[in-house]
Scaffold this motif. Structure first.
Motif, PDB file in Angstrom:
ATOM      1  N   GLY A  25      45.945  40.277  -2.792  1.00  0.00           N
ATOM      2  CA  GLY A  25      44.945  39.409  -3.397  1.00  0.00           C
ATOM      3  C   GLY A  25      43.526  39.800  -3.004  1.00  0.00           C
ATOM      4  N   THR A  26      43.282  41.079  -2.882  1.00  0.00           N
ATOM      5  CA  THR A  26      41.963  41.569  -2.492  1.00  0.00           C
ATOM      6  C   THR A  26      41.637  42.792  -3.335  1.00  0.00           C
ATOM      7  N   SER A  27      40.609  43.515  -2.967  1.00  0.00           N
ATOM      8  CA  SER A  27      40.224  44.718  -3.705  1.00  0.00           C
ATOM      9  C   SER A  27      40.403  45.951  -2.823  1.00  0.00           C
ATOM     10  N   VAL A  28      40.491  47.101  -3.463  1.00  0.00           N
ATOM     11  CA  VAL A  28      40.551  48.361  -2.722  1.00  0.00           C
ATOM     12  C   VAL A  28      39.272  48.501  -1.900  1.00  0.00           C
ATOM     13  N   SER A  29      38.153  48.113  -2.471  1.00  0.00           N
ATOM     14  CA  SER A  29      36.879  48.199  -1.745  1.00  0.00           C
ATOM     15  C   SER A  29      36.914  47.389  -0.454  1.00  0.00           C
ATOM     16  N   LYS A  30      37.482  46.183  -0.506  1.00  0.00           N
ATOM     17  CA  LYS A  30      37.554  45.337   0.689  1.00  0.00           C
ATOM     18  C   LYS A  30      38.481  45.960   1.730  1.00  0.00           C
ATOM     19  N   ILE A  31      39.602  46.546   1.299  1.00  0.00           N
ATOM     20  CA  ILE A  31      40.511  47.205   2.229  1.00  0.00           C
ATOM     21  C   ILE A  31      39.806  48.373   2.907  1.00  0.00           C
ATOM     22  N   VAL A  32      39.096  49.184   2.130  1.00  0.00           N
ATOM     23  CA  VAL A  32      38.372  50.325   2.685  1.00  0.00           C
ATOM     24  C   VAL A  32      37.273  49.843   3.628  1.00  0.00           C
ATOM     25  N   GLU A  33      36.548  48.803   3.230  1.00  0.00           N
ATOM     26  CA  GLU A  33      35.485  48.253   4.083  1.00  0.00           C
ATOM     27  C   GLU A  33      36.054  47.768   5.410  1.00  0.00           C
ATOM     28  N   ASP A  34      37.164  47.036   5.370  1.00  0.00           N
ATOM     29  CA  ASP A  34      37.783  46.539   6.604  1.00  0.00           C
ATOM     30  C   ASP A  34      38.250  47.700   7.486  1.00  0.00           C
ATOM     31  N   TYR A  35      38.796  48.737   6.863  1.00  0.00           N
ATOM     32  CA  TYR A  35      39.248  49.888   7.626  1.00  0.00           C
ATOM     33  C   TYR A  35      38.071  50.569   8.325  1.00  0.00           C
ATOM     34  N   PHE A  36      36.967  50.746   7.610  1.00  0.00           N
ATOM     35  CA  PHE A  36      35.798  51.356   8.233  1.00  0.00           C
ATOM     36  C   PHE A  36      35.237  50.467   9.343  1.00  0.00           C
TER      37      PHE A  36
END
Length: 110
Positions: A25-36
């Protein structure tokens, strides 16, 4: 302030990332942002690097991690990954599903 970043990924990986984001229930951008955010932290004060200052303040569990001496030996591959990643960031704003995944991975690979 948010800005756009273009990533080039293998087509199959991109599609898997989109499915994962949809499942969470999120975006790829949010996943990448959290990872960074996990990767780019200042180990001297435990804060996440960057100038937007939207790191959560405290409130997270303060769990003691095993010391190097008491931890089980790591495989060469995991050791190399651990060296590249460095120490985990103590306070990162994550959704509940991501937090549980990180905790499970930490227990599995501790």
């Amino acid at each position: 302030m948010k800005s756009k970043l273009t990533l080039r990924l293998d087509e199959g990986l991109k599609e898997r990332a989109k499915r994962l984001a949809e499942e969470r229930g999120t975006s790829v951008s949010k996943i990448v942002e959290d990872y960074f955010r996990l990767l780019l932290r200042d180990s001297s004060d435990g804060s996440v690097g960057g100038s937007d200052g939207d790191v959560s303040e405290g409130g997270g569990p303060t769990e003691k991690r095993p010391t190097e001496e008491s931890a089980q030996p790591l495989s060469p591959r995991v050791r190399k990954l651990k060296e590249k990643l460095g120490k985990p960031a103590p306070d990162v704003d994550m959704d509940e599903d991501t937090r549980r995944w990180v905790e499970a991975a930490a227990q599995k690979h501790a």
